[in-house]
Design a protein around this motif. Sequence first.
Motif, PDB file in Angstrom:
ATOM      1  N   VAL A  13      59.534 -47.056 -53.456  1.00 49.17           N
ATOM      2  CA  VAL A  13      58.808 -46.179 -52.523  1.00 49.17           C
ATOM      3  C   VAL A  13      59.529 -44.849 -52.400  1.00 49.17           C
ATOM      4  N   GLU A  14      60.841 -44.891 -52.240  1.00 47.18           N
ATOM      5  CA  GLU A  14      61.598 -43.646 -52.100  1.00 47.18           C
ATOM      6  C   GLU A  14      61.474 -42.784 -53.352  1.00 47.18           C
ATOM      7  N   THR A  15      61.534 -43.400 -54.513  1.00 48.93           N
ATOM      8  CA  THR A  15      61.377 -42.658 -55.768  1.00 48.93           C
ATOM      9  C   THR A  15      59.997 -42.021 -55.848  1.00 48.93           C
ATOM     10  N   THR A  16      58.985 -42.781 -55.484  1.00 44.74           N
ATOM     11  CA  THR A  16      57.608 -42.267 -55.487  1.00 44.74           C
ATOM     12  C   THR A  16      57.483 -41.048 -54.571  1.00 44.74           C
ATOM     13  N   LEU A  17      58.039 -41.156 -53.362  1.00 47.51           N
ATOM     14  CA  LEU A  17      57.941 -40.055 -52.409  1.00 47.51           C
ATOM     15  C   LEU A  17      58.775 -38.852 -52.851  1.00 47.51           C
ATOM     16  N   ALA A  22      58.597 -33.443 -54.446  1.00 47.85           N
ATOM     17  CA  ALA A  22      59.551 -32.581 -55.168  1.00 47.85           C
ATOM     18  C   ALA A  22      59.083 -31.136 -55.051  1.00 47.85           C
ATOM     19  N   GLY A  23      59.994 -30.250 -54.804  1.00 49.01           N
ATOM     20  CA  GLY A  23      59.630 -28.847 -54.642  1.00 49.01           C
ATOM     21  C   GLY A  23      59.188 -28.506 -53.232  1.00 49.01           C
ATOM     22  N   ILE A  24      58.982 -29.529 -52.416  1.00 51.22           N
ATOM     23  CA  ILE A  24      58.595 -29.322 -51.011  1.00 51.22           C
ATOM     24  C   ILE A  24      59.755 -29.709 -50.104  1.00 51.22           C
ATOM     25  N   HIS A  25      60.317 -30.888 -50.359  1.00 49.62           N
ATOM     26  CA  HIS A  25      61.432 -31.402 -49.565  1.00 49.62           C
ATOM     27  C   HIS A  25      62.562 -31.847 -50.484  1.00 49.62           C
ATOM     28  N   PRO A  26      63.802 -31.603 -50.061  1.00 44.95           N
ATOM     29  CA  PRO A  26      64.923 -32.135 -50.845  1.00 44.95           C
ATOM     30  C   PRO A  26      64.961 -33.662 -50.748  1.00 44.95           C
ATOM     31  N   ALA A  27      65.616 -34.287 -51.701  1.00 45.54           N
ATOM     32  CA  ALA A  27      65.718 -35.750 -51.744  1.00 45.54           C
ATOM     33  C   ALA A  27      66.304 -36.300 -50.445  1.00 45.54           C
ATOM     34  N   GLU A  28      67.234 -35.582 -49.845  1.00 43.30           N
ATOM     35  CA  GLU A  28      67.859 -36.047 -48.606  1.00 43.30           C
ATOM     36  C   GLU A  28      66.840 -36.161 -47.464  1.00 43.30           C
ATOM     37  N   THR A  29      65.886 -35.271 -47.437  1.00 47.15           N
ATOM     38  CA  THR A  29      64.847 -35.320 -46.405  1.00 47.15           C
ATOM     39  C   THR A  29      63.968 -36.549 -46.613  1.00 47.15           C
ATOM     40  N   VAL A  30      63.644 -36.846 -47.838  1.00 47.74           N
ATOM     41  CA  VAL A  30      62.855 -38.046 -48.136  1.00 47.74           C
ATOM     42  C   VAL A  30      63.626 -39.283 -47.686  1.00 47.74           C
ATOM     43  N   THR A  31      64.904 -39.328 -47.990  1.00 47.50           N
ATOM     44  CA  THR A  31      65.728 -40.468 -47.587  1.00 47.50           C
ATOM     45  C   THR A  31      65.760 -40.610 -46.075  1.00 47.50           C
ATOM     46  N   ARG A  32      65.926 -39.508 -45.364  1.00 46.60           N
ATOM     47  CA  ARG A  32      65.940 -39.567 -43.892  1.00 46.60           C
ATOM     48  C   ARG A  32      64.603 -40.042 -43.344  1.00 46.60           C
ATOM     49  N   CYS A  33      63.506 -39.588 -43.925  1.00 47.76           N
ATOM     50  CA  CYS A  33      62.189 -40.042 -43.467  1.00 47.76           C
ATOM     51  C   CYS A  33      61.987 -41.521 -43.764  1.00 47.76           C
ATOM     52  N   MET A  34      62.457 -41.972 -44.907  1.00 47.53           N
ATOM     53  CA  MET A  34      62.376 -43.399 -45.238  1.00 47.53           C
ATOM     54  C   MET A  34      63.170 -44.221 -44.227  1.00 47.53           C
ATOM     55  N   ASP A  35      64.392 -43.787 -43.939  1.00 49.98           N
ATOM     56  CA  ASP A  35      65.234 -44.507 -42.980  1.00 49.98           C
ATOM     57  C   ASP A  35      64.588 -44.548 -41.595  1.00 49.98           C
ATOM     58  N   ALA A  36      64.057 -43.412 -41.160  1.00 51.15           N
ATOM     59  CA  ALA A  36      63.411 -43.348 -39.847  1.00 51.15           C
ATOM     60  C   ALA A  36      62.167 -44.231 -39.806  1.00 51.15           C
ATOM     61  N   ALA A  37      61.382 -44.215 -40.871  1.00 51.65           N
ATOM     62  CA  ALA A  37      60.169 -45.030 -40.928  1.00 51.65           C
ATOM     63  C   ALA A  37      60.516 -46.513 -40.914  1.00 51.65           C
ATOM     64  N   ARG A  38      61.532 -46.872 -41.652  1.00 53.46           N
ATOM     65  CA  ARG A  38      61.946 -48.280 -41.698  1.00 53.46           C
ATOM     66  C   ARG A  38      62.443 -48.738 -40.334  1.00 53.46           C
ATOM     67  N   HIS A  39      63.254 -47.920 -39.697  1.00 57.05           N
ATOM     68  CA  HIS A  39      63.768 -48.249 -38.364  1.00 57.05           C
ATOM     69  C   HIS A  39      62.621 -48.345 -37.347  1.00 57.05           C
ATOM     70  N   GLY A  40      61.716 -47.382 -37.393  1.00 50.39           N
ATOM     71  CA  GLY A  40      60.586 -47.394 -36.461  1.00 50.39           C
ATOM     72  C   GLY A  40      59.698 -48.609 -36.644  1.00 50.39           C
ATOM     73  N   ALA A  41      59.435 -48.975 -37.881  1.00 51.85           N
ATOM     74  CA  ALA A  41      58.615 -50.163 -38.149  1.00 51.85           C
ATOM     75  C   ALA A  41      59.296 -51.412 -37.611  1.00 51.85           C
ATOM     76  N   MET A  42      60.610 -51.510 -37.791  1.00 57.42           N
ATOM     77  CA  MET A  42      61.352 -52.670 -37.279  1.00 57.42           C
ATOM     78  C   MET A  42      61.277 -52.725 -35.756  1.00 57.42           C
ATOM     79  N   GLU A  43      61.401 -51.582 -35.121  1.00 63.22           N
ATOM     80  CA  GLU A  43      61.354 -51.528 -33.663  1.00 63.22           C
ATOM     81  C   GLU A  43      59.991 -51.940 -33.111  1.00 63.22           C
ATOM     82  N   VAL A  44      58.934 -51.511 -33.778  1.00 64.67           N
ATOM     83  CA  VAL A  44      57.579 -51.753 -33.266  1.00 64.67           C
ATOM     84  C   VAL A  44      57.036 -53.113 -33.677  1.00 64.67           C
TER      85      VAL A  44
END
Length: 72
Positions: A13-17, A22-44
């Motif tokens: 999923v991270e590779t796909t995103l 690419a060209g819009i967000h750096p890889a680090e931003t994608v990783t942070r969004c993945m981490d936040a999404a995963r954490h949020g899903a676990m919480e909810v």
Amino acid sequence: MDQLPEIDAYAQVETTLRIEFAGIHPAETVTRCMDAARHGAMEVTGHAHPGLVERIARKHLQVLAAVVADQE
């Protein structure tokens, strides 16, 4: 051993995103969004299915892209 397929799914999923944004967000931003999404899903929901994490992270990245576009 049951964790490995899920870990691979998150990496896919991270590779796909990263490719999609690419060209819009750096890889680090994608990783942070993945981490936040995963954490949020676990919480909810108590579980972070890769498909759900992908949808949440993609929406975050789209919103961030829209904010950046509005600032230009």
